[in-house]
Design an enzyme around this catalytic site. Structure first.
Site, mmCIF file in Angstrom:
data_model
loop_
_atom_site.group_PDB
_atom_site.id
_atom_site.type_symbol
_atom_site.label_atom_id
_atom_site.label_comp_id
_atom_site.label_asym_id
_atom_site.label_seq_id
_atom_site.Cartn_x
_atom_site.Cartn_y
_atom_site.Cartn_z
ATOM 1 N N GLU A 1 22.769 42.981 30.591
ATOM 2 C CA GLU A 1 22.861 44.610 31.243
ATOM 3 C C GLU A 1 24.647 44.340 31.617
ATOM 4 O OE1 GLU A 1 21.799 47.379 31.397
ATOM 5 O OE2 GLU A 1 20.495 46.988 32.730
ATOM 6 N N HIS A 2 25.457 45.341 31.061
ATOM 7 C CA HIS A 2 26.840 45.725 31.096
ATOM 8 C C HIS A 2 27.158 44.171 30.668
ATOM 9 C CE1 HIS A 2 27.779 48.851 34.256
ATOM 10 N NE2 HIS A 2 26.344 48.473 34.644
ATOM 11 N N ASP B 1 27.026 44.789 26.653
ATOM 12 C CA ASP B 1 27.349 45.502 25.434
ATOM 13 C C ASP B 1 28.695 46.056 25.149
ATOM 14 O OD1 ASP B 1 27.358 47.506 26.161
ATOM 15 O OD2 ASP B 1 26.171 49.412 25.622
ATOM 16 N N ASP C 1 22.401 52.292 24.295
ATOM 17 C CA ASP C 1 21.333 53.212 24.232
ATOM 18 C C ASP C 1 21.278 53.903 23.385
ATOM 19 O OD1 ASP C 1 22.425 52.522 26.523
ATOM 20 O OD2 ASP C 1 23.475 53.949 27.367
ATOM 21 N N ASN D 1 26.025 59.570 38.664
ATOM 22 C CA ASN D 1 26.022 59.896 37.727
ATOM 23 C C ASN D 1 27.679 59.000 37.284
ATOM 24 O OD1 ASN D 1 27.597 61.683 35.715
ATOM 25 N ND2 ASN D 1 27.417 63.358 36.485
ATOM 26 N N LYS D 2 27.535 58.896 36.315
ATOM 27 C CA LYS D 2 28.350 57.919 35.205
ATOM 28 C C LYS D 2 29.587 58.367 35.022
ATOM 29 C CE LYS D 2 27.037 55.541 31.343
ATOM 30 N NZ LYS D 2 25.898 56.302 30.956
HETATM 31 C C1 GLA Z 1 25.804 52.451 30.265
HETATM 32 C C2 GLA Z 1 25.568 52.161 28.658
HETATM 33 C C3 GLA Z 1 25.661 50.703 27.894
HETATM 34 C C4 GLA Z 1 25.527 49.989 28.813
HETATM 35 C C5 GLA Z 1 24.229 49.499 30.054
HETATM 36 C C6 GLA Z 1 24.946 48.853 30.516
HETATM 37 O O1 GLA Z 1 23.789 52.547 30.337
HETATM 38 O O2 GLA Z 1 25.766 54.341 27.816
HETATM 39 O O3 GLA Z 1 26.333 50.856 26.939
HETATM 40 O O4 GLA Z 1 27.135 50.007 28.958
HETATM 41 O O5 GLA Z 1 25.211 51.015 31.101
HETATM 42 O O6 GLA Z 1 24.610 47.354 30.318
#
Ligand code: GLA
Length: 466
Positions: A53-54, A56, A195, A238-239
């Protein structure tokens, strides 16, 4: 290079009756809305990230799988020079029409169709389309939104695929993944490529180790005796509408430069932690040591960073900050670095454990790595929330071998590894102890949307409508 597969819609009847029925309903709704049937339906799946996680966007490999839930777009080409877009769920997603010449992606107020425009724009620019065809579009999605299962990227991917197909462009899965990862940034979030890569490159039955620069995948065989269960804590984030995500990206970029400076590496030659690790030829243990000795616990102020790096404030903005982080004053460097390097190491250990022969050891090892990942996300990266911490703990107490948040975090889903023979009792416990007490937060959600076992699904494809 392989391109996303193209099927005939009528043949779907033989292999997936449920999906065929859904697509027929979409075609019917499309006809009612626009007066004729669509020409094709494009489909892109959401994903669950098993571990990694976090990391990539720091250059490191991740280990997701596609889920069955997806976003689909029924499309008909037009010569109106317009995009008309609507959603089968018209109550929650309003219609929109725009001239192709005047497509605007409003970062300050992101709407659902802006994600479609990201994918559209990505293909138009990448393929240098001078006169892209107009499109009438009806979207239907089953990936819950703001839940960490990548509904936004699935929408970007489906838009990219639909635009490419409508304009007669055949683009490889790898290129599609790359284009869609880049163009999603038009909305303002600085995500990595996980993703979009899994949405295009997934294959039914297998999780994938995805590595970047250059983008490549390796099949990972998951344990036979356990299943992965997704549970949604029902807190939404909502990121694109907040700065949490980009703040973490900024902290990683700054920390890369600070560690570079401290270890005699030219700060302009490294953008990601992975670049730095490669330059230093350091093992994960070695680089974690450098973090421990080089970085302090207290947040770094902007002036301290400028002094260490010997750069101006303008340069800091240029190298490391974004539109919504350019005014941030303090940054946590040590905690974020510890998370990224240890998480990247856990991904490789997870992949190794998947190859173990001894079943029991394997599943336990996977579970332990997932739980360690959650602790690191929660404590060092601070991308969890109270509800996710409680839910993952409950999952472990209910028989999971390991449980962690999945996706960006700050809400959304957890993923747990559960021995098959415990699945029924696990689901019952989690339901009664978490979901039955949710009250208001369950409104508009059904049990099978918030708690379900999942298997690796297939990647994006197109269905031609006859
Ligand atoms: C979101 C981003 C991904 C990744 C994840 C966290 O989904 O789109 O690229 O960074 O968060 O792992």
């Amino acid at each position: 290079m392989a391109t996303p597969p193209i099927f005939q819609l009528e043949k779907l009847m033989d292999t997936d009756e449920k999906q065929h029925k859904r697509f027929s309903q979409m075609c019917e709704a499309f006809k009612q809305k626009y007066g004729s049937r669509p020409e094709f339906i494009a489909r892109a799946p959401g994903r669950v990230n098993l571990i990694g996680e976090h990391i990539d966007y720091c250059g490191y490999s991740v280990l997701p799988m596609a889920i069955e839930q997806d976003i689909c777009a029924a499309v008909k080409k037009t010569n109106t020079g317009e995009i008309r877009i609507c959603n089968l769920d018209a109550k929650n997603y309003k219609d929109f029409t725009t001239s192709i010449k005047n497509i605007i992606i409003d970062k300050s107020n992101p709407q659902w169709f802006h994600y479609f425009f990201c994918g559209f724009k990505g293909i138009v620019e990448n393929e240098s389309l001078q006169e892209p065809v107009g499109m009438d579009i009806l979207v239907h999605g089953t990936v819950p939104k703001n839940a960490g299962l990548s509904s936004s990227s699935a929408l970007v991917c489906v838009a990219g695929l639909a635009t490419a197909f409508a304009n007669g462009k055949s683009i490889s899965k790898l290129n599609m993944a790359d284009i869609c990862a880049k163009c999603e940034r038009y909305i303002g979030t600085q995500g990595g490529g996980m993703d979009q890569s899994i949405s295009f490159l997934a294959e039914k039955g297998a999780a994938k180790l995805i590595s970047f620069n250059p983008l490549r995948t390796e099949e990972v065989s998951l344990p036979d005796g356990s299943v992965f269960v997704i549970s949604n804590c029902c807190v939404e984030l909502n990121k694109a509408a907040t700065s949490h995500f980009n703040q973490r990206v900024a902290e990683c970029k700054i920390s890369t430069k600070v560690l570079a400076k401290q270890n005699g590496v030219d700060i302009t030659s490294v953008k990601t932690f992975k670049d730095l690790q490669t330059k230093l030829e350091a093992s994960f243990d070695k680089i974690l040591d450098l973090v421990k000795t080089g970085l302090h616990d207290e947040p770094y102020s902007r002036s301290e960073i400028l002094e260490i790096l010997g750069i101006s404030d303008e340069q800091l903005v240029e190298y490391c900050l974004s539109e919504n982080t350019k005014d941030v004053q303090t940054f946590k460097l040590r905690q974020r670095s510890e998370h990224v390097f240890s998480e990247a190491q856990r991904v490789l250990k997870f992949k190794e454990a998947c190859d173990l022969k001894d079943m029991q050891n394997k599943d336990e090892a996977l579970g332990n790595l997932m739980t360690a990942s959650h602790v690191s996300c929660s404590k060092s990266y601070e991308c969890s929330c109270l509800e996710l911490d409680q839910l993952t703990q409950l999952c472990r107490d209910s028989g999971a071998l390991g449980s962690r948040l999945t996706g960006a975090g700050w809400g959304g889903c957890a993923v747990s590894i559960v021995p098959s023979e415990k699945l029924e009792s696990f689901l019952t416990k989690v339901k009664t102890q978490y979901f039955d007490n949710l009250g208001q937060r369950m409104t508009g959600r059904t049990m099978d949307e918030v708690l379900f076992a999942t298997k690796p699904g297939s990647g994006a494809s197109v269905y031609v409508v006859n």
